[in-house]
Design a protein around this motif. Structure first.
Motif, PDB file in Angstrom:
ATOM      1  N   GLY A 115      47.266  48.895  29.290  1.00  0.00           N
ATOM      2  CA  GLY A 115      48.216  48.794  30.583  1.00  0.00           C
ATOM      3  C   GLY A 115      47.614  48.245  31.548  1.00  0.00           C
ATOM      4  O   GLY A 115      48.019  47.441  32.371  1.00  0.00           O
ATOM      5  N   LEU A 116      46.191  48.405  31.988  1.00  0.00           N
ATOM      6  CA  LEU A 116      45.581  47.960  33.006  1.00  0.00           C
ATOM      7  C   LEU A 116      45.388  46.311  32.631  1.00  0.00           C
ATOM      8  O   LEU A 116      45.411  45.682  33.459  1.00  0.00           O
ATOM      9  CB  LEU A 116      44.104  48.569  33.030  1.00  0.00           C
ATOM     10  N   LEU A 117      45.159  46.162  31.537  1.00  0.00           N
ATOM     11  CA  LEU A 117      44.987  44.679  31.095  1.00  0.00           C
ATOM     12  C   LEU A 117      46.279  43.972  31.391  1.00  0.00           C
ATOM     13  O   LEU A 117      46.422  42.714  31.686  1.00  0.00           O
ATOM     14  CB  LEU A 117      44.456  44.375  29.568  1.00  0.00           C
ATOM     15  N   LEU A 118      47.349  44.492  30.781  1.00  0.00           N
ATOM     16  CA  LEU A 118      48.702  43.740  30.986  1.00  0.00           C
ATOM     17  C   LEU A 118      49.124  43.730  32.427  1.00  0.00           C
ATOM     18  O   LEU A 118      49.727  42.685  32.957  1.00  0.00           O
ATOM     19  CB  LEU A 118      49.673  44.807  30.344  1.00  0.00           C
ATOM     20  N   ALA A 128      36.593  50.183  33.454  1.00  0.00           N
ATOM     21  CA  ALA A 128      37.718  49.370  32.679  1.00  0.00           C
ATOM     22  C   ALA A 128      37.876  48.035  33.240  1.00  0.00           C
ATOM     23  O   ALA A 128      38.175  47.189  32.385  1.00  0.00           O
ATOM     24  CB  ALA A 128      38.912  50.405  32.697  1.00  0.00           C
ATOM     25  N   LEU A 129      37.938  47.975  34.512  1.00  0.00           N
ATOM     26  CA  LEU A 129      38.326  46.821  35.371  1.00  0.00           C
ATOM     27  C   LEU A 129      37.074  45.625  34.896  1.00  0.00           C
ATOM     28  O   LEU A 129      37.544  44.466  34.534  1.00  0.00           O
ATOM     29  CB  LEU A 129      38.149  46.869  36.731  1.00  0.00           C
ATOM     30  N   ARG A 130      35.585  45.971  34.870  1.00  0.00           N
ATOM     31  CA  ARG A 130      34.858  45.062  34.167  1.00  0.00           C
ATOM     32  C   ARG A 130      35.017  44.632  32.965  1.00  0.00           C
ATOM     33  O   ARG A 130      34.774  43.525  32.628  1.00  0.00           O
ATOM     34  CB  ARG A 130      33.374  45.698  34.348  1.00  0.00           C
ATOM     35  N   ALA A 131      35.517  45.347  32.062  1.00  0.00           N
ATOM     36  CA  ALA A 131      35.681  45.085  30.591  1.00  0.00           C
ATOM     37  C   ALA A 131      36.968  44.255  30.493  1.00  0.00           C
ATOM     38  O   ALA A 131      36.827  43.077  29.622  1.00  0.00           O
ATOM     39  CB  ALA A 131      35.835  46.394  29.762  1.00  0.00           C
ATOM     40  N   GLN A 132      37.864  44.328  31.338  1.00  0.00           N
ATOM     41  CA  GLN A 132      39.393  43.709  31.068  1.00  0.00           C
ATOM     42  C   GLN A 132      39.474  42.482  31.912  1.00  0.00           C
ATOM     43  O   GLN A 132      40.389  41.575  31.630  1.00  0.00           O
ATOM     44  CB  GLN A 132      40.591  44.828  31.243  1.00  0.00           C
ATOM     45  N   MET A 133      38.899  42.340  33.018  1.00  0.00           N
ATOM     46  CA  MET A 133      39.174  41.497  33.997  1.00  0.00           C
ATOM     47  C   MET A 133      38.805  39.862  33.611  1.00  0.00           C
ATOM     48  O   MET A 133      39.589  38.871  33.805  1.00  0.00           O
ATOM     49  CB  MET A 133      38.166  41.515  35.390  1.00  0.00           C
TER      50      MET A 133
END
Length: 522
Positions: free
Chosen positions: A120-123, A150-155
Motif C-alpha cells: 500500500g505504501l508503494l502504491l 519501509a520508505l527507504r525500500a520502496q522509494m
C-alpha cells in the motif's frame, strides 16, 4: 758565444732532490683523487639518467594504457548512448501513459491515510510520482518518519515511475533545501534533513545508466545546471548560517548528498568538503560520502585530525572505509576513546555547578561510550583483539545503579504520609473479608473538615464528641478525621494482610483525583 756540448761526451748527472720527489708524489695523489671524483660524478649522472629514463618509460606506458582505456570507454559510451536513450524513452513513454491513466482514474482511497503494509505504501508513492505531484509526495513522506525503513525500500521503485525523476526530486525538497522557505516558525523547528537525504539517496539507483553503470548518470543538462545553482546558493548561505562551524549537521549531510547524487562535485572545493565532513564525522554515512566526494587521498590527514579532536570512534569507521586499518589500528583507538569518556565522566562528577545531576550525567556519558564501543567491536569482528565481556559487565553495573536510583523511597508500613500542601489524608481501609467488595476509591470519612472552612485554634475541637472510625482514635487537637500515627486494628473475622503504604495525598480541595499505589487494586 758558448760551445755546444758534444752528445757523445759524458757529462756528470745531477741527482734528483727529495723535494722534487715529494712534489711529484703530491701531484700524482691529486690527480688520482681528481680522477676518482670525476669517475663517481659521471657514474652518478649515468645512474640518474637511467632512473629518469626508466621513469619516463613507465609514464609513457601508463599514459598509453590510460589513453587506450579512455578511448575504449569513450567508444563504449558512444556505442551505448543509443541503447540508453532508447531505454530512457521507453521508460518515459510508459511512465507518461501510467500517469495519464492514474489521472483519469478516480481514486476512492485517501492518499494521506494510514498505510498498513509495504504494498500500500508503494502504491501511494507511485501515485504521487505518476502525477509528478512533488508537493504531495513531500508532505506524505515527511509524515511517515516512523516508517523510515519501509520508505527507504520502496522509494527507489516509486521514483522510477516519474517522467523526470531528477527534476521531481529537486522540486520535492525545494521547500527546505537549499534554504528553508517555511513561513511558520514552529514548522522550522521540525528538522526535515532526514527526508531530504532519504529522497536524494533513493534517486541514485534510478539515474544510473543501465548500460555502463554509475560512470554516467541520466540527468538532463538543464536539471544538472539547476542542481549546480542550488549547490552554489547553499554555499553562499554559509555566512548567514554562522560559518562552517555553526551549520547544522542535517544541512551538511543534505548538501553533500546532493553533490554526490547529481554528480556535481568540484575539485576546487575539496577543502570545503573536508571541513564539512570532519565537522559531521559522527554521521554513519560520512565515510562513504567522503570517498564519493574524492577525499580518498585526504583520508590519512582527516583520520589524524579526528583522533586529535578526541573522535577516535569516528576515526575507526573512516579507517575501515578506506582500508587504513594497518596504519591506524582500531583497538588502541577504542581504548583511548573509553579512557577519554571516563575522564569526562569524572570531570562531570567533580563539577560543583550541578551536584544534583552530576552522577546521572556522568553515568549517561559512560554508558553511551560503552554502548558505542561494544557495537563497533561487534560490527568489525574485533572480539578476539578486544573482548567485550568486561565492557558489558560495566554497562550492566551502571544500568543496575541507574535502576536503583529510580526506585522510590520506602515508607514505613505503620505510618501514613501527610500531603505537603496540607490537604486531608486518605482514609484507612478496613480489613478485607472473604467476600468483601473493595473499592478503588476511599470511603468518605464521617467527620471531615472542608478546606474552605475556618481553622479552629489548637486545643479546641470543632466537635463536642468526635466519633470513632474503624476503631481508631481521634486526637483532640487534630482537625483531621484520622490519626497518622496509629494503624487501625483489623475487624473481627478479617484475614491478616500485609501492611499497605499510602502515597502522599494532595487533598480533595485541589480538584485532582487521588493517585493510589497498585496495592489498592490487589
Amino acid at each position: 758565444m758558448g760551445s755546444i756540448p758534444d752528445p757523445g761526451e759524458l757529462t756528470e748527472l745531477t741527482p734528483p732532490s727529495f723535494d722534487e720527489f715529494q712534489r711529484q708524489t703530491s701531484l700524482m695523489t691529486s690527480c688520482t683523487l681528481l680522477w676518482r671524483e670525476l669517475s663517481d660524478h659521471f657514474l652518478s649522472l649515468e645512474q640518474n639518467i637511467l632512473k629518469k629514463s626508466e621513469a619516463l618509460r613507465n609514464k609513457i606506458q601508463t599514459l598509453d594504457h590510460e589513453t587506450k582505456a579512455s578511448l575504449n570507454d569513450l567508444e563504449k559510451r558512444e556505442v551505448t548512448i543509443q541503447g540508453s536513450v532508447e531505454i530512457a524513452l521507453e521508460k518515459v513513454e510508459a511512465n507518461t501513459e501510467a500517469a495519464l491513466t492514474a489521472l483519469l482514474k478516480a481514486s476512492h482511497e485517501d492518499e494521506n491515510g494510514e498505510v498498513d503494509n509495504g504494498e500500500g505504501l508503494l502504491l501511494t508513492l507511485k501515485s504521487f510520482c505518476f502525477k509528478m505531484d512533488s508537493l504531495g509526495f513531500w508532505r506524505f513522506i515527511t509524515g511517515k518518519k516512523k516508517e523510515l525503513d519501509a520508505l527507504r525500500a520502496q522509494m527507489p521503485l516509486a521514483l522510477a515511475e516519474c517522467v523526470d525523476p531528477p527534476r521531481f526530486v529537486l522540486e520535492s525538497i525545494s521547500e527546505v533545501f537549499p534554504v528553508d522557505k517555511r513561513v511558520d516558525k514552529s514548522e522550522r523547528g521540525n528538522d526535515l534533513g532526514w527526508a531530504c537525504v532519504l529522497v536524494l539517496e533513493s534517486l541514485i539507483p534510478v539515474v544510473v545508466d543501465p548500460m555502463i553503470g554509475k560512470s554516467r548518470l541520466l540527468v538532463t543538462p538543464s536539471v544538472k545546471e539547476r542542481a549546480k545553482e542550488i549547490a552554489e546558493t547553499w554555499k553562499a548561505s554559509l555566512e548567514e548560517r554562522g560559518g562552517i562551524e555553526n551549520v547544522k549537521t542535517p544541512d551538511v549531510h543534505t548538501f553533500l548528498q546532493h553533490l554526490v547524487t547529481f554528480g556535481i562535485v568540484k575539485k576546487g572545493d575539496v577543502d570545503l568538503y573536508r571541513k564539512l565532513v570532519v565537522g559531521s564525522a559522527w554521521r554513519k554515512q560520512m565515510p562513504k560520502l567522503a570517498v564519493s566526494l574524492g577525499l580518498g587521498d585526504e583520508m590519512p590527514d582527516m583520520i589524524k585530525e579526528l583522533i586529535s579532536r578526541g573522535q577516535q570512534l569516528d576515526a575507526v569507521h573512516f579507517t575501515y572505509e578506506v582500508g587504513l586499518v594497518d596504519k591506524f589500528p582500531p583497538v588502541p583507538l577504542l581504548k583511548a576513546f573509553l579512557k577519554d569518556a571516563k575522564k569526562a565522566a569524572t570531570s562531570i562528577l567533580e563539577d560543583p555547578n550541578s551536584p544534583g545531576r552530576a552522577a546521572q550525567l556522568a553515568g549517561r556519558k559512560e554508558q553511551s561510550a560503552l554502548r558505542a564501543v561494544i557495537k563497533c567491536i561487534e560490527e568489525y569482528k574485533l572480539e578476539a583483539e578486544f573482548p567485550p565481556e568486561n565492557l558489558k559487565k560495566r554497562l550492566d553495573q551502571l544500568e543496575k545503579t541507574k535502576t536503583e536510583k529510580r526506585k522510590p523511597a520506602a515508607v514505613p508500613a505503620n505510618k501514613r504520609t501527610r500531603a505537603n500542601n496540607g490537604g486531608p489524608m486518605p482514609p484507612a481501609k478496613a480489613g478485607r473479608l472473604t467476600n468483601a467488595y473493595v473499592s478503588s476509591f476511599p470511603a468518605a470519612p464521617t467527620i471531615m473538615r472542608s478546606p474552605s472552612h475556618a481553622q479552629y485554634p489548637a486545643g479546641i475541637s470543632p466537635y463536642h464528641s468526635p466519633p470513632t472510625m474503624y476503631g481508631s482514635r481521634s486526637p483532640p487537637t487534630n482537625p483531621y478525621a484520622y490519626s497518622p500515627e496509629a494503624a487501625p486494628p483489623p475487624l473481627a473475622g478479617s484475614y491478616p494482610i500485609a501492611p499497605m503504604n499510602y502515597p502522599a495525598y494532595g487533598g480533595y480541595g485541589n480538584g485532582m483525583a487521588p493517585a493510589y499505589q497498585q496495592a489498592y487494586y490487589r
